[in-house]
Design a protein around this motif. Structure first.
Motif, PDB file in Angstrom:
ATOM      1  N   UNK A  96       0.784  -1.229   0.000  1.00  0.00           N
ATOM      2  CA  UNK A  96       0.000   0.000   0.000  1.00  0.00           C
ATOM      3  C   UNK A  96       0.811   1.271   0.000  1.00  0.00           C
ATOM      4  N   UNK A  97       2.153   1.168  -0.081  1.00  0.00           N
ATOM      5  CA  UNK A  97       2.980   2.377  -0.078  1.00  0.00           C
ATOM      6  C   UNK A  97       3.025   3.048  -1.451  1.00  0.00           C
ATOM      7  N   UNK A  98       2.688   2.295  -2.497  1.00  0.00           N
ATOM      8  CA  UNK A  98       2.668   2.819  -3.857  1.00  0.00           C
ATOM      9  C   UNK A  98       1.342   2.453  -4.512  1.00  0.00           C
ATOM     10  N   UNK A  99       0.933   3.278  -5.473  1.00  0.00           N
ATOM     11  CA  UNK A  99      -0.281   2.976  -6.220  1.00  0.00           C
ATOM     12  C   UNK A  99       0.024   2.473  -7.628  1.00  0.00           C
ATOM     13  N   UNK A 100       1.259   2.609  -8.066  1.00  0.00           N
ATOM     14  CA  UNK A 100       1.621   2.136  -9.396  1.00  0.00           C
ATOM     15  C   UNK A 100       3.107   1.938  -9.542  1.00  0.00           C
ATOM     16  N   UNK A 101       3.495   0.943 -10.333  1.00  0.00           N
ATOM     17  CA  UNK A 101       4.905   0.666 -10.643  1.00  0.00           C
ATOM     18  C   UNK A 101       4.982   0.335 -12.126  1.00  0.00           C
ATOM     19  N   UNK A 102       5.850   1.023 -12.850  1.00  0.00           N
ATOM     20  CA  UNK A 102       6.056   0.755 -14.273  1.00  0.00           C
ATOM     21  C   UNK A 102       7.551   0.659 -14.556  1.00  0.00           C
ATOM     22  N   UNK A 103       7.896  -0.088 -15.601  1.00  0.00           N
ATOM     23  CA  UNK A 103       9.304  -0.306 -15.942  1.00  0.00           C
ATOM     24  C   UNK A 103       9.441  -0.446 -17.443  1.00  0.00           C
ATOM     25  N   UNK A 104      10.548   0.022 -17.990  1.00  0.00           N
ATOM     26  CA  UNK A 104      10.790  -0.150 -19.411  1.00  0.00           C
ATOM     27  C   UNK A 104      12.228   0.162 -19.774  1.00  0.00           C
ATOM     28  N   UNK A 105      12.624  -0.163 -21.002  1.00  0.00           N
ATOM     29  CA  UNK A 105      13.993   0.113 -21.452  1.00  0.00           C
ATOM     30  C   UNK A 105      14.175   1.590 -21.768  1.00  0.00           C
ATOM     31  N   UNK A 106      15.359   2.094 -21.528  1.00  0.00           N
ATOM     32  CA  UNK A 106      15.679   3.486 -21.828  1.00  0.00           C
ATOM     33  C   UNK A 106      15.806   3.695 -23.331  1.00  0.00           C
TER      34      UNK A 106
END
Length: 219
Positions: A96-106
């Motif tokens: 519950x500390x975050x509402x979203x996490x996203x990841x991708x290549x630079x």
């Protein structure tokens, strides 16, 4: 509003230039939270003068605030190091500390600096966004001092009200200041998000300009 206490967002535990290990993640995360809170209160006109040497009135007037901060966490040797950081952030989301996490290549690091990299973006319950970046310890990138690598990847993203404002700010600063160069621009991505990055070639530091239409940019 306050002025910045240092020229770009940072996490002091990664100043050596190498990606943090798992046991270091909680302390790094606490630093990121503190940095995000501090930069939210930055005086934008004062920061612009610090970053590029002046604060043109027609440019400064377009800014609506700080959209997010981006912090470089050092170079990685294996993708698994970055995936472990991603898993840690996903755990924070489950708690519950975050509402979203996203990841991708630079996209920027291969084009500009000849090495692959990753971006990770997290959303906090209060609406703040924190991004972290890392590049593979590879090629000519390794010859740059750790301090320079941090300056090239860590940055503040200043929000403007319209997509046209993004173009105007990028063009105005690039044309008006000899040592400022626009190095990336994306118009209306899949979520309608428009953003661009400027590099101060005298200090090797970066500033992002963004019109936030509700999504995250990929850098």
């Amino acid at each position: 509003m306050t002025t910045a206490t240092h020229p770009h967002p940072c996490a002091h535990r990664v100043e050596a230039g190498t990606f943090p290990t798992g046991p270091e993640f909680p302390a790094v995360w606490r630093e990121l939270l503190a940095e995000s809170a501090a930069w939210t209160e930055v005086d934008i006109a004062a920061y612009l003068r610090t970053w590029c040497g002046e604060s043109p009135a027609d440019v400064a007037a377009r800014f609506a605030g700080v959209n997010h901060i981006g912090v470089y966490l050092g170079d990685y040797a294996s993708d698994e190091e970055v995936f472990r950081w991603h898993s840690y952030l996903e755990d924070l989301k489950r708690d519950g500390e975050l509402t979203g996490v996203e990841m991708g290549p630079s996209y920027i690091s291969p084009r500009q600096y000849g090495t692959p990299g990753w971006w990770l973006s997290v959303s906090l319950p209060d609406g703040r966004v924190i991004e972290t970046f890392t590049c593979r310890h590879f090629g000519a990138w390794t010859g740059r001092p750790a301090t320079e690598r941090r300056r090239l990847m860590s940055h503040v993203a200043l929000e403007v009200s319209t997509a046209e404002d993004v173009r105007e700010v990028l063009g105005g600063l690039e044309r008006g200041i000899a040592h400022v160069e626009a190095i990336a621009y994306t118009e209306a991505d899949e979520v309608g998000h428009t953003y661009g990055h400027l590099r101060n070639n005298a200090t090797q530091s970066v500033l992002e300009i963004v019109h936030d239409a509700g999504g995250k940019e990929q850098v």
